[in-house]
Enzyme design. Structure first.
Site, mmCIF file in Angstrom:
data_model
loop_
_atom_site.group_PDB
_atom_site.id
_atom_site.type_symbol
_atom_site.label_atom_id
_atom_site.label_comp_id
_atom_site.label_asym_id
_atom_site.label_seq_id
_atom_site.Cartn_x
_atom_site.Cartn_y
_atom_site.Cartn_z
ATOM 1 C CE LYS A 16 38.168 -141.590 -103.971
ATOM 2 N NZ LYS A 16 37.979 -142.080 -102.604
ATOM 3 N NE ARG A 92 35.465 -135.680 -103.668
ATOM 4 C CZ ARG A 92 36.437 -136.255 -102.974
ATOM 5 N NH1 ARG A 92 36.241 -136.621 -101.743
ATOM 6 N NH2 ARG A 92 37.606 -136.465 -103.507
ATOM 7 N NE ARG A 129 44.610 -141.669 -96.339
ATOM 8 C CZ ARG A 129 43.483 -141.475 -97.002
ATOM 9 N NH1 ARG A 129 43.375 -141.921 -98.236
ATOM 10 N NH2 ARG A 129 42.476 -140.869 -96.429
ATOM 11 N NE ARG A 161 44.037 -137.219 -96.966
ATOM 12 C CZ ARG A 161 43.201 -137.695 -97.891
ATOM 13 N NH1 ARG A 161 43.645 -138.506 -98.834
ATOM 14 N NH2 ARG A 161 41.931 -137.383 -97.871
ATOM 15 N NE ARG A 172 37.928 -137.477 -95.852
ATOM 16 C CZ ARG A 172 39.055 -138.082 -95.464
ATOM 17 N NH1 ARG A 172 39.556 -137.840 -94.253
ATOM 18 N NH2 ARG A 172 39.669 -138.904 -96.262
#
Ligand code: AP5
Ligand code: MG
Length: 220
Positions: A16, A92, A129, A161, A172
């Site tokens: 996204k 969300r 990531r 992160r 999540r």
């Protein structure tokens, strides 16, 4: 053509953020990521940011009233999103989607893109990531910045992160299934949903999204 109002849906790591940046540039509209906003506030050490971080680091959702309060300001008439937008990570939950409908009743969303990527692939993507601590630009260990893990754009450190731990990612993803997936039906019922295959080269995914958006916009 008026600047479009786009919402990008997709599970954690679906791309996204990566694709929203490109879409915002392509359509010359602002990109609003609630996750990026919360991380920036947390890095600044504001009371709001530190409160949001408590939820984020556990993989929990920031409460709806807090998120809606922040977004409400951005969507207000005369605000930064009045002339089109790419929303990434908001809405969300169903209450957030309904709040968005209410807030922009006079200028509703044009297209909602659901970026589809299987769970095993997103887990792999998230593991690799890395993000810029200043501008939140997204990298991957397979596509690192040019110089020694510093951001190509601003030279700030590029790191993993805090919520990309295995435990938080699993939480999540579970919340995505229970809280975010119901939004897909909400937008399908409004005939705003387009589903795009998010697997493969980022350029190909971008082309697929633009094609699907253009087709939907042409239908009016
Ligand atoms: P947020 O920051 O939105 O995180 P998320 O939803 O977990 O989504 P991600 O950012 O992890 O995934 P992405 O789809 O953007 O993937 P990306 O492009 O980075 O939210 C974080 C937290 O904030 C939430 O958990 C919650 O606590 C809170 N929050 C935020 N909004 C909220 C809201 N509305 N309500 C309540 N709480 C909220 O890509 C992932 C990796 O894959 C990257 O390394 C990238 O380089 C790579 N990649 C991308 N595309 C490709 C491709 N095509 N092929 C190979 N690799 C690719
Ligand atoms: Mg993101």
């Amino acid at each position: 053509m008026a600047a479009p109002r786009l919402v990008l849906l997709g599970k954690q790591g679906a791309g996204k953020g990566t694709q929203s940046v490109r879409l915002a540039e392509h359509y010359a509209v602002p990109h609003l990521s609630t996750g990026d906003m919360f991380r920036a506030q947390a890095a600044l050490g504001t009371a709001f940011g530190l409160e949001a971080r408590r939820f984020m680091d556990q993989g929990e959702l920031v409460p709806d009233d807090v998120v809606i309060g922040v977004i409400e300001e951005c969507l207000a008439p005369g605000g930064p999103l009045e002339g089109g937008f790419v929303l990434d990570g908001f809405p969300r939950t169903l209450p957030q989607a309904k709040a968005l409908d209410r807030l922009i009743k006079s200028h509703p969303v044009d297209v909602v893109v659901d970026l589809e990527v299987p769970t095993d692939i997103v887990i792999d993507r998230i593991a690799g990531r890395r993000v810029c601590t200043l501008c939140q630009r997204v990298y991957h260990v397979n596509m690192p910045p040019k110089v020694n893990w510093t951001c190509d754009d601003d030279g700030a450190p590029v790191v993993q992160r805090d919520d990309d731990t295995e435990e938080a990612v699993m939480r999540r993803l579970a919340l995505y299934e229970s809280q975010t997936k119901p939004i897909i039906d909400h937008y399908r019922a409004q005939d705003l949903l387009v589903t795009v295959d998010g697997i493969g080269d980022g350029d190909d995914v971008f082309e697929r999204i633009v094609e699907a958006v253009e087709k939907r916009l042409a239908q009016g």
